[in-house]
Design a protein around this motif. Sequence first.
Motif, PDB file in Angstrom:
ATOM      1  N   ASP A 374       0.849  -1.192   0.000  1.00 16.67           N
ATOM      2  CA  ASP A 374       0.000   0.000   0.000  1.00 16.67           C
ATOM      3  C   ASP A 374       0.883   1.240   0.000  1.00 16.67           C
ATOM      4  O   ASP A 374       1.423   1.628   1.036  1.00 16.67           O
ATOM      5  N   PRO A 375       1.035   1.895  -1.149  1.00 12.90           N
ATOM      6  CA  PRO A 375       1.933   3.051  -1.193  1.00 12.90           C
ATOM      7  C   PRO A 375       1.445   4.219  -0.356  1.00 12.90           C
ATOM      8  O   PRO A 375       2.234   5.029   0.118  1.00 12.90           O
ATOM      9  N   TYR A 376       0.132   4.319  -0.153  1.00 18.70           N
ATOM     10  CA  TYR A 376      -0.392   5.457   0.607  1.00 18.70           C
ATOM     11  C   TYR A 376       0.089   5.410   2.058  1.00 18.70           C
ATOM     12  O   TYR A 376       0.418   6.439   2.643  1.00 18.70           O
ATOM     13  N   SER A 377       0.125   4.209   2.636  1.00 19.53           N
ATOM     14  CA  SER A 377       0.571   4.091   4.025  1.00 19.53           C
ATOM     15  C   SER A 377       2.087   4.127   4.149  1.00 19.53           C
ATOM     16  O   SER A 377       2.619   4.341   5.239  1.00 19.53           O
ATOM     17  N   SER A 378       2.811   3.924   3.049  1.00 18.10           N
ATOM     18  CA  SER A 378       4.276   3.955   3.117  1.00 18.10           C
ATOM     19  C   SER A 378       4.851   5.311   2.708  1.00 18.10           C
ATOM     20  O   SER A 378       6.057   5.530   2.809  1.00 18.10           O
ATOM     21  N   LEU A 379       3.991   6.229   2.233  1.00 19.32           N
ATOM     22  CA  LEU A 379       4.440   7.580   1.904  1.00 19.32           C
ATOM     23  C   LEU A 379       4.003   8.530   3.016  1.00 19.32           C
ATOM     24  O   LEU A 379       2.864   8.466   3.484  1.00 19.32           O
ATOM     25  N   ASP A 380       4.890   9.419   3.434  1.00 19.95           N
ATOM     26  CA  ASP A 380       4.577  10.386   4.473  1.00 19.95           C
ATOM     27  C   ASP A 380       3.620  11.428   3.903  1.00 19.95           C
ATOM     28  O   ASP A 380       3.956  12.135   2.944  1.00 19.95           O
ATOM     29  N   PRO A 381       2.407  11.548   4.456  1.00 18.80           N
ATOM     30  CA  PRO A 381       1.433  12.499   3.891  1.00 18.80           C
ATOM     31  C   PRO A 381       1.858  13.949   4.001  1.00 18.80           C
ATOM     32  O   PRO A 381       1.293  14.818   3.340  1.00 18.80           O
ATOM     33  N   ARG A 382       2.876  14.245   4.849  1.00 15.57           N
ATOM     34  CA  ARG A 382       3.330  15.624   5.020  1.00 15.57           C
ATOM     35  C   ARG A 382       4.483  15.985   4.093  1.00 15.57           C
ATOM     36  O   ARG A 382       4.954  17.125   4.112  1.00 15.57           O
ATOM     37  N   MET A 383       4.943  15.017   3.305  1.00 15.31           N
ATOM     38  CA  MET A 383       6.067  15.262   2.407  1.00 15.31           C
ATOM     39  C   MET A 383       5.585  15.307   0.966  1.00 15.31           C
ATOM     40  O   MET A 383       4.722  14.525   0.561  1.00 15.31           O
ATOM     41  N   THR A 384       6.146  16.218   0.196  1.00  8.85           N
ATOM     42  CA  THR A 384       5.842  16.249  -1.235  1.00  8.85           C
ATOM     43  C   THR A 384       6.498  15.039  -1.907  1.00  8.85           C
ATOM     44  O   THR A 384       7.341  14.350  -1.327  1.00  8.85           O
ATOM     45  N   VAL A 385       6.111  14.818  -3.147  1.00  6.08           N
ATOM     46  CA  VAL A 385       6.691  13.723  -3.921  1.00  6.08           C
ATOM     47  C   VAL A 385       8.210  13.878  -4.019  1.00  6.08           C
ATOM     48  O   VAL A 385       8.971  12.914  -3.832  1.00  6.08           O
ATOM     49  N   ALA A 386       8.663  15.094  -4.305  1.00  7.14           N
ATOM     50  CA  ALA A 386      10.109  15.332  -4.425  1.00  7.14           C
ATOM     51  C   ALA A 386      10.824  15.045  -3.115  1.00  7.14           C
ATOM     52  O   ALA A 386      11.921  14.457  -3.102  1.00  7.14           O
ATOM     53  N   GLN A 387      10.237  15.438  -2.007  1.00  3.75           N
ATOM     54  CA  GLN A 387      10.862  15.185  -0.707  1.00  3.75           C
ATOM     55  C   GLN A 387      10.901  13.691  -0.387  1.00  3.75           C
ATOM     56  O   GLN A 387      11.898  13.188   0.139  1.00  3.75           O
ATOM     57  N   ALA A 388       9.798  12.977  -0.686  1.00  2.00           N
ATOM     58  CA  ALA A 388       9.736  11.544  -0.388  1.00  2.00           C
ATOM     59  C   ALA A 388      10.762  10.759  -1.195  1.00  2.00           C
ATOM     60  O   ALA A 388      11.437   9.867  -0.675  1.00  2.00           O
ATOM     61  N   ARG A 423       3.529  17.772  -5.574  1.00  2.00           N
ATOM     62  CA  ARG A 423       2.257  17.274  -5.051  1.00  2.00           C
ATOM     63  C   ARG A 423       2.466  16.428  -3.797  1.00  2.00           C
ATOM     64  O   ARG A 423       3.560  15.930  -3.528  1.00  2.00           O
ATOM     65  N   TYR A 424       1.355  16.256  -3.069  1.00  2.00           N
ATOM     66  CA  TYR A 424       1.342  15.404  -1.885  1.00  2.00           C
ATOM     67  C   TYR A 424       0.640  14.081  -2.216  1.00  2.00           C
ATOM     68  O   TYR A 424      -0.109  13.995  -3.197  1.00  2.00           O
ATOM     69  N   PRO A 425       0.884  13.025  -1.420  1.00  2.00           N
ATOM     70  CA  PRO A 425       0.306  11.710  -1.743  1.00  2.00           C
ATOM     71  C   PRO A 425      -1.203  11.719  -1.953  1.00  2.00           C
ATOM     72  O   PRO A 425      -1.717  11.012  -2.835  1.00  2.00           O
ATOM     73  N   HIS A 426      -1.953  12.525  -1.163  1.00  2.00           N
ATOM     74  CA  HIS A 426      -3.419  12.507  -1.307  1.00  2.00           C
ATOM     75  C   HIS A 426      -3.887  13.120  -2.623  1.00  2.00           C
ATOM     76  O   HIS A 426      -5.053  12.964  -3.004  1.00  2.00           O
ATOM     77  N   GLU A 427      -2.994  13.801  -3.335  1.00  2.00           N
ATOM     78  CA  GLU A 427      -3.345  14.407  -4.621  1.00  2.00           C
ATOM     79  C   GLU A 427      -3.088  13.473  -5.793  1.00  2.00           C
ATOM     80  O   GLU A 427      -3.275  13.867  -6.946  1.00  2.00           O
ATOM     81  N   LEU A 428      -2.679  12.243  -5.513  1.00  2.00           N
ATOM     82  CA  LEU A 428      -2.325  11.286  -6.562  1.00  2.00           C
ATOM     83  C   LEU A 428      -3.286  10.116  -6.561  1.00  2.00           C
ATOM     84  O   LEU A 428      -3.881   9.777  -5.537  1.00  2.00           O
ATOM     85  N   SER A 429      -3.419   9.466  -7.711  1.00  2.00           N
ATOM     86  CA  SER A 429      -4.202   8.236  -7.807  1.00  2.00           C
ATOM     87  C   SER A 429      -3.392   7.072  -7.241  1.00  2.00           C
ATOM     88  O   SER A 429      -2.189   7.201  -6.968  1.00  2.00           O
ATOM     89  N   GLY A 430      -4.043   5.923  -7.079  1.00  2.00           N
ATOM     90  CA  GLY A 430      -3.337   4.747  -6.564  1.00  2.00           C
ATOM     91  C   GLY A 430      -2.177   4.325  -7.447  1.00  2.00           C
ATOM     92  O   GLY A 430      -1.096   3.985  -6.961  1.00  2.00           O
ATOM     93  N   GLY A 431      -2.384   4.360  -8.761  1.00  2.00           N
ATOM     94  CA  GLY A 431      -1.309   3.989  -9.680  1.00  2.00           C
ATOM     95  C   GLY A 431      -0.156   4.965  -9.626  1.00  2.00           C
ATOM     96  O   GLY A 431       1.018   4.569  -9.672  1.00  2.00           O
ATOM     97  N   GLN A 432      -0.470   6.267  -9.513  1.00  2.00           N
ATOM     98  CA  GLN A 432       0.598   7.265  -9.416  1.00  2.00           C
ATOM     99  C   GLN A 432       1.379   7.113  -8.120  1.00  2.00           C
ATOM    100  O   GLN A 432       2.612   7.252  -8.112  1.00  2.00           O
ATOM    101  N   ARG A 433       0.680   6.813  -7.025  1.00  2.00           N
ATOM    102  CA  ARG A 433       1.388   6.613  -5.750  1.00  2.00           C
ATOM    103  C   ARG A 433       2.335   5.416  -5.837  1.00  2.00           C
ATOM    104  O   ARG A 433       3.436   5.451  -5.285  1.00  2.00           O
ATOM    105  N   GLN A 434       1.904   4.351  -6.521  1.00  2.00           N
ATOM    106  CA  GLN A 434       2.793   3.194  -6.637  1.00  2.00           C
ATOM    107  C   GLN A 434       3.988   3.512  -7.533  1.00  2.00           C
ATOM    108  O   GLN A 434       5.093   3.003  -7.299  1.00  2.00           O
TER     109      GLN A 434
END
Length: 561
Positions: A374-388, A423-434
């Motif tokens: 589950d990429p949503y739970s493994s990505l920090d919701p407070r970090m942008t994509v670039a930061q993660a 962007r932040y994780p909540h702004e992405l689709s499931g496929g984009q998060r993966q």
Amino acid sequence: MTGCMTAGAPLLDVSDLSLGIGETGRLVVDRVGFQVRAGEIVAVVGESGSGKTLAARAVLGLTPPAIRRRGGSIRIDGRALEDMSPRELRALRGGRIGMVFQEPMTSLNPSLTIGRQLEEALALHTGLDAQGRRAAILAMLTRVGLSDPERVLKAWPHEFSGGMRQRIMLASVMLPKPALLVADEPTTALDAVVQRDVLELMVALTAENDTAVLMISHDLAMVARYSHRVIVMCRGEIVEQGPTDQILRAPAHPYTRKLLGAMPRRRPVPEVAADAPPLVEVQGLTVDFGGRGGLFRRGAQKRALHGIDLAIRPREVVAVVGGSGSGKTTLGRVLASLQKPGGGRLIFDGEPVTDRSGPAWTAYRRNCQMVFQDPYSSLDPRMTVAQAIGEALRGSGLDRAAIRARVLEVLAEVGLDDTHAARYPHELSGGQRQRIAIARAVIRRPRLVIADEPVSALDTTVRAQILDLFADLQRRHGFACLFISHDLAVVEQLANRVVVMNQGRIVEEGPRDRIFDAPADPYTKRLLQAIPTLDPTPSGGVRLRWRHEETAPADDRQASA
């Protein structure tokens, strides 16, 4: 499935249903219409965001508060849902219509025993007294295959596996004998054998009571096996519907053909030299978990891995398959250093990794990365994509400008443009998060990637895109991969070698084609026989085929002849 029932008035009649966001927002379900008759199993398929779950939930009046009905009607037994009072709707839900959700753990109340939860529906929707309710519950628990129903009544949801919890949910929903069962992805999180058992149980229970089923799914093999009719949805609209066999064999709409074309299929994989020295090797690996104890005593330990020996060569994709509780995820977590082993040796590039310090340990940790389920739970919701993604380069010696350049480079590699970086994780689709999770894993150019069920939560077309991306990156960068999955079709597409685990032991391993075409161990055969495969047809459709057809049900062999 054959034998579709067409006689009689429809139990459920949905006509020109339109659902939108608020009163003026965009339509998420647009003029949808279909019927379901008693005893019929109708499947609704489509990508994430197609509107299939919203359309099904509207049948129970369970759409989110922000969703408004803009038009159309839903009729149950000839009566319009909008004409019912709140009291009548409450009697309808759970009594006349039942629902099984995707994740039973979130549907069952963790603070109530199983017995109390099962009794609730009977108390609300039947006239049985306490003794009658208890007798009905015990009989249903026995019917769904739970061996000690008296103990189950006093147990709590967390004490059961996913498959057992889904059996309990089926028992709960079927106790009032509903006329219609809505099943929303009822087996997505289950392994192949448990998935088959739960579906066979659902079909048997509904057939006994002539209950109709409206099943939402993205598993086309399951749809082909169990449904009479199929409805294909895309962007809120029904693009095609009809008998399942007809739609799957000769799809008329391009979107249906796209869905079927995205099914995983066996492909040639790059060869790996059989005599190449292993990149990573474990010898005699054991893992023990502490058992339950009391306040002043420790529980007996349970062994999760029993002396595992496994070697992974450079550029090799080794798939680990097995049922829930087989130890495959524990093996992956030990290799990723997220779980401490009880015994055994870990060897990386010929050097023993004996402790969590020193140059061998540092080299291994830098060259081993993990992609989670589950990429949503493994990505920090407070970090942008670039930061993660850039976080993986900490300690690399690169300055801020070089890190950003590498981040943008790896984003391009996974098919995302520069605008996603902010962007932040909540702004992405499931496929984009993966894709982001994969980018974070490969940015340091590791030599080993551990992928734990990386596509199990994705729909058919997104899964195909992620699998193609993963295979392309693996060929481009040459990393070895331990691929953990319960989806045998995905394994068949990607793997060089397959390892089959059961109850913490490796029961069989070998080249992919040999394992799939000529399995030697009975458990491997059982896994392969659990779920059918879909072979392409010249008309752009698919044909249902059972692996090792001597075990296929007679009606399915005849239907696919």
